[in-house]
Design a protein around this motif. Structure first.
Motif, PDB file in Angstrom:
ATOM      1  N   GLU A 228       0.809  -1.220   0.000  1.00 35.81           N
ATOM      2  CA  GLU A 228       0.000   0.000   0.000  1.00 35.81           C
ATOM      3  C   GLU A 228       0.839   1.265   0.000  1.00 35.81           C
ATOM      4  O   GLU A 228       0.341   2.353  -0.309  1.00 35.81           O
ATOM      5  N   PHE A 229       2.115   1.147   0.324  1.00 37.24           N
ATOM      6  CA  PHE A 229       2.974   2.328   0.411  1.00 37.24           C
ATOM      7  C   PHE A 229       3.688   2.573  -0.919  1.00 37.24           C
ATOM      8  O   PHE A 229       4.861   2.244  -1.099  1.00 37.24           O
ATOM      9  N   GLN A 230       2.948   3.124  -1.859  1.00 31.39           N
ATOM     10  CA  GLN A 230       3.473   3.470  -3.176  1.00 31.39           C
ATOM     11  C   GLN A 230       3.816   4.954  -3.179  1.00 31.39           C
ATOM     12  O   GLN A 230       2.945   5.805  -2.983  1.00 31.39           O
ATOM     13  N   GLN A 231       5.068   5.248  -3.391  1.00 36.83           N
ATOM     14  CA  GLN A 231       5.508   6.648  -3.348  1.00 36.83           C
ATOM     15  C   GLN A 231       5.268   7.352  -4.684  1.00 36.83           C
ATOM     16  O   GLN A 231       5.548   6.799  -5.752  1.00 36.83           O
ATOM     17  N   PHE A 232       4.735   8.562  -4.573  1.00 34.32           N
ATOM     18  CA  PHE A 232       4.581   9.439  -5.737  1.00 34.32           C
ATOM     19  C   PHE A 232       5.598  10.561  -5.614  1.00 34.32           C
ATOM     20  O   PHE A 232       5.631  11.258  -4.599  1.00 34.32           O
ATOM     21  N   HIS A 233       6.426  10.699  -6.627  1.00 31.49           N
ATOM     22  CA  HIS A 233       7.388  11.800  -6.590  1.00 31.49           C
ATOM     23  C   HIS A 233       6.632  13.100  -6.822  1.00 31.49           C
ATOM     24  O   HIS A 233       5.786  13.180  -7.715  1.00 31.49           O
ATOM     25  N   PRO A 234       6.904  14.124  -6.028  1.00 30.26           N
ATOM     26  CA  PRO A 234       6.122  15.363  -6.166  1.00 30.26           C
ATOM     27  C   PRO A 234       6.323  16.076  -7.496  1.00 30.26           C
ATOM     28  O   PRO A 234       5.421  16.785  -7.947  1.00 30.26           O
ATOM     29  N   CYS A 343       7.607   1.121  -1.893  1.00 33.14           N
ATOM     30  CA  CYS A 343       8.268   0.821  -0.622  1.00 33.14           C
ATOM     31  C   CYS A 343       8.060  -0.631  -0.210  1.00 33.14           C
ATOM     32  O   CYS A 343       8.845  -1.176   0.565  1.00 33.14           O
ATOM     33  N   GLY A 344       6.986  -1.242  -0.675  1.00 35.85           N
ATOM     34  CA  GLY A 344       6.724  -2.635  -0.365  1.00 35.85           C
ATOM     35  C   GLY A 344       7.244  -3.555  -1.445  1.00 35.85           C
ATOM     36  O   GLY A 344       7.776  -3.119  -2.470  1.00 35.85           O
ATOM     37  N   GLY A 345       7.091  -4.853  -1.202  1.00 31.46           N
ATOM     38  CA  GLY A 345       7.549  -5.829  -2.177  1.00 31.46           C
ATOM     39  C   GLY A 345       7.743  -7.187  -1.542  1.00 31.46           C
ATOM     40  O   GLY A 345       7.076  -7.535  -0.562  1.00 31.46           O
ATOM     41  N   VAL A 346       8.684  -7.948  -2.086  1.00 28.21           N
ATOM     42  CA  VAL A 346       8.973  -9.284  -1.591  1.00 28.21           C
ATOM     43  C   VAL A 346       9.698  -9.171  -0.252  1.00 28.21           C
ATOM     44  O   VAL A 346      10.758  -8.549  -0.161  1.00 28.21           O
ATOM     45  N   ALA A 347       9.133  -9.765   0.779  1.00 30.82           N
ATOM     46  CA  ALA A 347       9.750  -9.695   2.111  1.00 30.82           C
ATOM     47  C   ALA A 347      11.082 -10.445   2.107  1.00 30.82           C
ATOM     48  O   ALA A 347      11.167 -11.583   1.655  1.00 30.82           O
ATOM     49  N   ALA A 446     -14.534   3.795  -0.374  1.00 32.91           N
ATOM     50  CA  ALA A 446     -15.407   3.553  -1.522  1.00 32.91           C
ATOM     51  C   ALA A 446     -14.601   3.422  -2.809  1.00 32.91           C
ATOM     52  O   ALA A 446     -14.871   2.564  -3.652  1.00 32.91           O
ATOM     53  N   GLY A 447     -13.600   4.293  -2.967  1.00 37.29           N
ATOM     54  CA  GLY A 447     -12.766   4.237  -4.169  1.00 37.29           C
ATOM     55  C   GLY A 447     -11.985   2.942  -4.266  1.00 37.29           C
ATOM     56  O   GLY A 447     -11.874   2.336  -5.342  1.00 37.29           O
ATOM     57  N   LEU A 448     -11.443   2.493  -3.139  1.00 36.93           N
ATOM     58  CA  LEU A 448     -10.683   1.249  -3.145  1.00 36.93           C
ATOM     59  C   LEU A 448     -11.567   0.054  -3.459  1.00 36.93           C
ATOM     60  O   LEU A 448     -11.164  -0.874  -4.168  1.00 36.93           O
ATOM     61  N   MET A 449     -12.812   0.059  -2.952  1.00 37.05           N
ATOM     62  CA  MET A 449     -13.729  -1.038  -3.260  1.00 37.05           C
ATOM     63  C   MET A 449     -14.140  -1.016  -4.731  1.00 37.05           C
ATOM     64  O   MET A 449     -14.299  -2.066  -5.358  1.00 37.05           O
ATOM     65  N   THR A 450     -14.280   0.191  -5.275  1.00 40.50           N
ATOM     66  CA  THR A 450     -14.549   0.297  -6.714  1.00 40.50           C
ATOM     67  C   THR A 450     -13.390  -0.270  -7.515  1.00 40.50           C
ATOM     68  O   THR A 450     -13.587  -1.015  -8.487  1.00 40.50           O
ATOM     69  N   THR A 486      -4.101  -5.932  -7.500  1.00 39.99           N
ATOM     70  CA  THR A 486      -5.128  -6.487  -6.609  1.00 39.99           C
ATOM     71  C   THR A 486      -4.618  -6.592  -5.179  1.00 39.99           C
ATOM     72  O   THR A 486      -5.322  -6.226  -4.224  1.00 39.99           O
ATOM     73  N   ALA A 487      -3.382  -7.065  -5.023  1.00 38.92           N
ATOM     74  CA  ALA A 487      -2.804  -7.181  -3.684  1.00 38.92           C
ATOM     75  C   ALA A 487      -2.597  -5.812  -3.049  1.00 38.92           C
ATOM     76  O   ALA A 487      -2.786  -5.637  -1.828  1.00 38.92           O
ATOM     77  N   LEU A 488      -2.225  -4.811  -3.859  1.00 38.65           N
ATOM     78  CA  LEU A 488      -2.036  -3.460  -3.338  1.00 38.65           C
ATOM     79  C   LEU A 488      -3.355  -2.894  -2.809  1.00 38.65           C
ATOM     80  O   LEU A 488      -3.417  -2.321  -1.708  1.00 38.65           O
ATOM     81  N   VAL A 489      -4.411  -3.038  -3.590  1.00 37.09           N
ATOM     82  CA  VAL A 489      -5.717  -2.521  -3.171  1.00 37.09           C
ATOM     83  C   VAL A 489      -6.199  -3.239  -1.912  1.00 37.09           C
ATOM     84  O   VAL A 489      -6.733  -2.607  -0.980  1.00 37.09           O
ATOM     85  N   GLU A 490      -6.002  -4.541  -1.840  1.00 36.13           N
ATOM     86  CA  GLU A 490      -6.410  -5.288  -0.645  1.00 36.13           C
ATOM     87  C   GLU A 490      -5.632  -4.818   0.579  1.00 36.13           C
ATOM     88  O   GLU A 490      -6.197  -4.655   1.671  1.00 36.13           O
ATOM     89  N   ALA A 491      -4.337  -4.584   0.429  1.00 39.73           N
ATOM     90  CA  ALA A 491      -3.525  -4.096   1.548  1.00 39.73           C
ATOM     91  C   ALA A 491      -3.985  -2.710   1.985  1.00 39.73           C
ATOM     92  O   ALA A 491      -4.028  -2.401   3.186  1.00 39.73           O
ATOM     93  N   ALA A 492      -4.342  -1.870   1.005  1.00 39.54           N
ATOM     94  CA  ALA A 492      -4.815  -0.529   1.340  1.00 39.54           C
ATOM     95  C   ALA A 492      -6.142  -0.576   2.092  1.00 39.54           C
ATOM     96  O   ALA A 492      -6.375   0.205   3.019  1.00 39.54           O
ATOM     97  N   LEU A 493      -7.017  -1.485   1.712  1.00 41.36           N
ATOM     98  CA  LEU A 493      -8.296  -1.616   2.409  1.00 41.36           C
ATOM     99  C   LEU A 493      -8.116  -2.148   3.833  1.00 41.36           C
ATOM    100  O   LEU A 493      -8.857  -1.775   4.749  1.00 41.36           O
ATOM    101  N   GLN A 494      -7.135  -2.991   4.030  1.00 41.12           N
ATOM    102  CA  GLN A 494      -6.902  -3.565   5.355  1.00 41.12           C
ATOM    103  C   GLN A 494      -6.280  -2.567   6.330  1.00 41.12           C
ATOM    104  O   GLN A 494      -6.440  -2.710   7.537  1.00 41.12           O
TER     105      GLN A 494
END
Length: 512
Positions: A228-234, A343-347, A446-450, A486-494
């Protein structure tokens, strides 16, 4: 299908992959798969530099503290200390390899190379090669790898799947440029495939990874953490007609200020650190200002600096912007946030080892615990170097495994028809639209569920392609992107809080 045997197979040839190859080749034979085109991947596009404790007035403890603060309470302190403590030696190794870092020409310089400062750092500790550090490092290490007799570089194959036997990972399956399937048996396999910023519409590199390595590792049972921790460069250059181009954070580190389209400086309204606040804060501030004004971009202004200073520190940015009709010495740069770093990935552990025996992950594909909820500027190349060198040390002592795995490929029919041109790419673009709309800088339940529902529909379309046609790089890339999105969205919802790079309107920030 053709087959080949390899001692250590490294998938990905950026800074992490090249460093590992060079550090390991004195003990083991290395095969390095890297893209034919250097613009694929993130390493060569890294502008700012590499963070390390190099100046006499700096301390390891200060670098650790700054990293922990930027990570918003979710860093693994053991990984942070490991990385910071091994940083100076990693830089010394790069200097020995011949990387042309920019020197400090002042007469009273406390360190022979120029050090700049970026967001989140309490002092100047970023060593750099002008404003094209990644390119300088990749070019230097690639030349060394090409000259090494125990390193074999392969540029005409794309890995689409990892293989496993009872002992763990035993290599990979790839497609060559003609679409023919190759089986690559390996005693040890290392993912250095990059992150997942390609899941989004706007990115800071022209051909970013879409989480391919993460998805392939997950298919073997490896854990994916902190997606869920995806960095956006400003600050990505705003130019809808041209390719993505990053405007380095070092521009703000050297005094650049952000202004709205009316010329008003706005960052002090959001954070007392102004333009040097951590990237997640700056990116959200820019997005808020764009929404407030209904604008497509904001302006990054360094025109108050002497023209010679700008030309000296940022020659690549000056030259590139000039090709887009912008003279940054005399006019502000239009910028917009863009997906930049996962920031996330394979542990992994401190040696780069994953949960799967004989499978390692280094660089952006890995989740080491260094970044926590938000990567601090210029810690990424440092992580590549430190963990690649650590993985090399572990792999030096693990080379007795027989190459006898079957590496089954029953689902990959080379004689099936090819899929229609462009269909997989069109589905990938739809995925990017979904992620950019619902799972980017600012999110909501709501956006994540969409997004979850829309990704399920896209997966059904992608599955139909795989059922009807033979595998191609495009169809497999789509499948990997769907897995990770899909895994990113699920992690964000959790995650029922806003923290670091994950900002959800429906859940307040947790005070750390």
């Amino acid at each position: 299908m053709t087959e080949s045997e390899h001692d250590v197979l490294i998938i990905g040839g950026g800074v992490a992959g090249l460093t590992l190859a060079l550090e390991l080749a004195d003990r083991r034979c290395v095969t390095l798969l890297r893209p034919t085109r250097d613009e694929i991947g993130a390493s060569a596009w890294a502008q700012g530099g590499i963070a390390a404790v190099l100046a006499p007035q700096d301390t390891l403890e200060a670098h650790v503290r700054d990293t922990l603060v930027a990570g918003d309470g979710l860093c693994d302190e053991r990984a942070v200390r490991f990385t910071v403590e091994h940083g100076p030696a990693a830089i010394a190794w790069l200097i020995d390899q011949g990387v042309p870092f920019t020197r400090d020409t002042s007469t009273d310089a406390p360190y022979p190379y120029h050090l700049t400062r970026e967001g989140g750092h309490g002092t100047r500790r970023i060593i750099h090669a002008a404003d094209a550090t990644g390119r300088a490092v990749v070019d230097t290490l690639l030349a060394r790898a090409n000259a090494h007799p125990r390193i074999r570089l392969i540029a005409d194959q794309q890995v689409i799947e990892l293989c496993a036997d009872r002992q763990g990972c035993c290599g990979a399956l790839s497609l060559d440029t003609e679409g023919r399937l190759q089986r690559l048996r390996a005693r040890d396999t290392v993912l250095a495939t990059g992150g997942a910023s390609g899941l989004y519409r706007h990115t800071t590199s022209p051909n970013p990874a879409c989480g391919e390595g993460m998805a392939m590792a997950a298919a073997l049972g490896a854990r994916l953490v902190d997606l869920e921790f995806q960095q956006f460069h400003p600050t990505c250059l705003y130019d809808p007609e041209g390719p993505a181009f990053l405007i380095s954070e070092a521009v703000r580190g050297e005094g650049g200020v952000l202004r709205d389209t009316q010329g008003r400086r706005f960052m002090p309204d959001y954070d007392e650190r102004g333009e040097l606040a951590p990237r997640d804060i700056v990116a959200r501030a820019i997005q808020a200002e764009m929404q407030r004004a209904g604008s497509q971009y904001v302006a990054l202004d360094i025109t108050h600096l002497p023209a010679k200073t700008i030309e000296h520190h940022f020659p690549t940015i000056v030259a590139h912007c000039r090709t887009r009709g912008i003279d940054i010495r005399h006019e502000p740069i239009p910028v917009v946030p863009a997906a930049h770093y996962s920031c996330g990935g394979v542990a992994t552990g401190l040696d780069g080892a994953s949960d799967i025996a004989h499978l390692y992950a280094i660089g952006e594909v890995a989740r080491t615990g260094l970044h926590g909820a938000n990567r601090m500027a210029s810690n990424s190349l440092l992580e590549c170097l430190v963990f690649a060198r650590s993985a090399a040390e572990a792999l030096r002592h693990d080379h007795d495994r027989p190459l006898d795995c079957e590496c089954p490929a029953t689902s990959l029919d080379e004689w099936a028809p090819m899929p229609p041109d462009g269909e997989a790419n069109a589905l990938l673009e739809r995925l990017r639209d979904v992620m950019s709309e619902h799972a980017a800088i600012v999110r909501s339940d709501a956006g994540l569920m969409t997004a979850q529902d829309q990704l399920k529909a896209l997966k059904r379309d992608g599955d139909r392609l795989n059922e009807r046609y033979r595998p191609t790089v495009a169809t497999r890339r789509l499948g990997h992107a769907l897995t990770v999105a899909t895994a990113l969205v699920e992690a964000a919802l959790q995650r029922r809080e806003s923290r670091g790079l994950h900002y959800n309107r429906d859940h307040p920030p947790i005070q750390t």
